[in-house]
Scaffold this motif. Structure first.
Motif, PDB file in Angstrom:
ATOM      1  N   VAL A   1       0.764  -1.182  -0.162  1.00 25.92           N
ATOM      2  CA  VAL A   1      -0.162   0.024  -0.132  1.00 25.92           C
ATOM      3  C   VAL A   1       0.992   1.269   0.143  1.00 25.92           C
ATOM      4  O   VAL A   1       1.915   1.350   0.500  1.00 25.92           O
ATOM      5  CB  VAL A   1      -0.924   0.039   1.251  1.00 25.92           C
ATOM      6  CG1 VAL A   1      -2.027  -1.145   1.278  1.00 25.92           C
ATOM      7  CG2 VAL A   1      -0.351  -0.060   2.546  1.00 25.92           C
ATOM      8  N   GLU A   2       0.474   2.269  -0.550  1.00 22.12           N
ATOM      9  CA  GLU A   2       1.207   3.231  -0.851  1.00 22.12           C
ATOM     10  C   GLU A   2       0.413   4.689   0.032  1.00 22.12           C
ATOM     11  O   GLU A   2      -0.751   4.752  -0.209  1.00 22.12           O
ATOM     12  CB  GLU A   2       1.310   4.082  -2.192  1.00 22.12           C
ATOM     13  CG  GLU A   2       2.531   4.996  -2.543  1.00 22.12           C
ATOM     14  CD  GLU A   2       2.349   5.602  -3.746  1.00 22.12           C
ATOM     15  OE1 GLU A   2       3.191   6.794  -3.865  1.00 22.12           O
ATOM     16  OE2 GLU A   2       1.694   5.045  -4.531  1.00 22.12           O
ATOM     17  N   LEU A   3       0.741   5.309   0.913  1.00 20.67           N
ATOM     18  CA  LEU A   3       0.530   6.228   1.899  1.00 20.67           C
ATOM     19  C   LEU A   3       0.678   7.579   1.173  1.00 20.67           C
ATOM     20  O   LEU A   3       2.089   7.897   1.185  1.00 20.67           O
ATOM     21  CB  LEU A   3       0.977   6.156   3.139  1.00 20.67           C
ATOM     22  CG  LEU A   3       0.349   6.795   4.300  1.00 20.67           C
ATOM     23  CD1 LEU A   3      -1.006   6.586   4.641  1.00 20.67           C
ATOM     24  CD2 LEU A   3       1.116   6.414   5.699  1.00 20.67           C
ATOM     25  N   ILE A   4      -0.147   8.537   1.094  1.00 13.81           N
ATOM     26  CA  ILE A   4       0.421   9.950   0.591  1.00 13.81           C
ATOM     27  C   ILE A   4      -0.466  10.840   1.174  1.00 13.81           C
ATOM     28  O   ILE A   4      -1.752  11.007   1.142  1.00 13.81           O
ATOM     29  CB  ILE A   4      -0.078   9.770  -1.079  1.00 13.81           C
ATOM     30  CG1 ILE A   4       0.312   8.609  -1.766  1.00 13.81           C
ATOM     31  CG2 ILE A   4       0.043  11.112  -1.575  1.00 13.81           C
ATOM     32  CD1 ILE A   4      -0.617   8.156  -2.757  1.00 13.81           C
ATOM     33  N   PRO A   5       0.214  11.777   1.712  1.00 10.93           N
ATOM     34  CA  PRO A   5      -0.472  12.796   2.454  1.00 10.93           C
ATOM     35  C   PRO A   5      -0.722  14.062   1.569  1.00 10.93           C
ATOM     36  O   PRO A   5       0.184  14.412   0.826  1.00 10.93           O
ATOM     37  CB  PRO A   5       0.512  13.501   3.371  1.00 10.93           C
ATOM     38  CG  PRO A   5       1.878  12.933   3.142  1.00 10.93           C
ATOM     39  CD  PRO A   5       1.655  11.854   2.209  1.00 10.93           C
ATOM     40  N   LEU A   6      -2.106  14.315   1.282  1.00 12.65           N
ATOM     41  CA  LEU A   6      -2.235  15.520   0.649  1.00 12.65           C
ATOM     42  C   LEU A   6      -2.631  16.714   1.137  1.00 12.65           C
ATOM     43  O   LEU A   6      -3.582  16.752   2.216  1.00 12.65           O
ATOM     44  CB  LEU A   6      -3.509  15.379  -0.121  1.00 12.65           C
ATOM     45  CG  LEU A   6      -3.738  13.931  -0.961  1.00 12.65           C
ATOM     46  CD1 LEU A   6      -5.021  13.559  -1.689  1.00 12.65           C
ATOM     47  CD2 LEU A   6      -2.742  13.911  -2.110  1.00 12.65           C
ATOM     48  N   PRO A   7      -1.689  17.854   1.224  1.00 14.94           N
ATOM     49  CA  PRO A   7      -1.920  19.336   1.981  1.00 14.94           C
ATOM     50  C   PRO A   7      -3.127  19.721   1.577  1.00 14.94           C
ATOM     51  O   PRO A   7      -3.736  19.668   0.366  1.00 14.94           O
ATOM     52  CB  PRO A   7      -0.704  19.949   1.744  1.00 14.94           C
ATOM     53  CG  PRO A   7       0.348  18.925   1.080  1.00 14.94           C
ATOM     54  CD  PRO A   7      -0.617  17.848   0.495  1.00 14.94           C
ATOM     55  N   ALA A   8      -3.921  20.280   2.550  1.00 13.70           N
ATOM     56  CA  ALA A   8      -5.301  21.092   2.226  1.00 13.70           C
ATOM     57  C   ALA A   8      -5.233  22.113   3.339  1.00 13.70           C
ATOM     58  O   ALA A   8      -4.720  22.116   4.492  1.00 13.70           O
ATOM     59  CB  ALA A   8      -6.396  20.210   2.382  1.00 13.70           C
ATOM     60  N   PHE A   9      -6.157  23.246   2.819  1.00 12.50           N
ATOM     61  CA  PHE A   9      -5.959  24.611   3.652  1.00 12.50           C
ATOM     62  C   PHE A   9      -4.760  24.811   4.310  1.00 12.50           C
ATOM     63  O   PHE A   9      -3.911  24.781   3.555  1.00 12.50           O
ATOM     64  CB  PHE A   9      -7.154  24.193   4.824  1.00 12.50           C
ATOM     65  CG  PHE A   9      -8.485  23.531   4.358  1.00 12.50           C
ATOM     66  CD1 PHE A   9      -9.191  24.220   3.656  1.00 12.50           C
ATOM     67  CD2 PHE A   9      -8.800  22.483   4.737  1.00 12.50           C
ATOM     68  CE1 PHE A   9     -10.677  23.774   3.046  1.00 12.50           C
ATOM     69  CE2 PHE A   9     -10.001  21.940   4.532  1.00 12.50           C
ATOM     70  CZ  PHE A   9     -10.926  22.475   3.740  1.00 12.50           C
TER      71      PHE A   9
END
Ligand code: ZN
Ligand code: FE
Length: 262
Positions: free
Chosen positions: A3-11
């Motif tokens: 599995v690939e874990l990706i943090p998507l920045p928001a706000f």
């Protein structure tokens, strides 16, 4: 397949966590649809499901705009009002997505019905925890709807997870939390060392997350309410605290102190 874990920045400082596997993805707490849609398109992924931890707008604001692309459930806390339809979940329930089984944990304190999602891990990767605004690296959420005793119980539950569990918090608060952690425990060498690492990461614009449960046990004052140094600091801050206080009372003092800490 891993599995690939990706943090998507928001706000300003949110992360929408994306987990991808074999062309499918789930996202956690999509407060905004735009970064999710951009990541799905860029990576050519199908949106197979959404996990929601609590009802705050910065965690659910993107749900309606994502529904046309969604090919699976919106899993959400049974005890909170989330824009539906949702699959309502509470502790003891599981959510199966991407061929992975997530265990639901009740973690009230920040909100009354807050839940977390834990995947125990296997050959595809180490355990994962999506904990919303309950546990932050070196900190915890504000007590908007719950008590210090509830937050203490919730954090104790999370502290008991395997040390190598990757902790996916919903906000990039680590550096300011570490400043407070070091005010509470000036002699905590793990916290001081971690602050140096995180300063380098932030200078490059990189996330300080995921953390691990094992690191949080060593640096997070809200998980260390029985440590003599933490109890001593709490009593020095609030002389009304009993000489041999309950851990939840120490947490209450720390939370009040942190609310005013600049
Ligand atoms: Zn929140
Ligand atoms: Fe939040």
């Amino acid at each position: 397949m891993r599995v690939e874990l990706i943090p998507l920045p928001a706000f300003e400082d949110n992360y929408i966590w994306m987990l991808a596997r074999e062309g499918e993805a789930l996202v956690v707490d999509p407060g905004d649809a735009a970064p999710v849609l951009a990541a799905l398109d860029r990576r050519g992924l199908r949106l197979a499901g959404i996990l929601v931890t609590h009802h705050h707008g910065d965690h659910v604001g993107g749900l309606d705009a994502l529904r046309p692309r969604l090919q699976g459930p919106v899993c959400a806390p049974a005890g909170e009002r989330i824009p539906g339809p949702t699959v309502p979940l509470r502790e003891g329930d599981t959510a199966a997505l991407l061929g992975l089984e997530f265990q639901v944990l009740d973690v009230p304190g920040h909100t009354a019905g807050h839940i977390a999602y834990y995947w125990p891990g296997n050959a595809a990767g180490d355990p994962l925890l999506f904990c919303g605004d309950t546990l932050f690296s070196a900190g915890c959420g504000r007590l908007f709807e719950g008590t210090a005793a509830q937050m203490h119980a919730s954090l104790s539950k999370l502290a008991a997870l395997p040390g190598r569990t990757r902790v996916c918090c919903a906000h990039e608060y680590t550096l300011s939390n570490l400043r407070f952690a070091l005010a509470v425990e000036p002699g905590n060498a793990d916290a001081a060392g971690h602050r140096e690492r995180c300063e380098r990461l932030r200078a490059r614009g990189e996330p300080t997350l995921p953390s691990t449960i094992e690191l949080e046990r060593r640096i997070n004052p809200f998980m260390r309410c029985a440590e003599p140094a933490v109890v001593g600091a709490a009593r020095a801050h609030d002389v009304a605290l009993a000489p041999d206080p309950a851990a939840a009372d120490v947490l209450a003092v720390l939370r009040e102190w942190k609310n005013r800490f600049r």
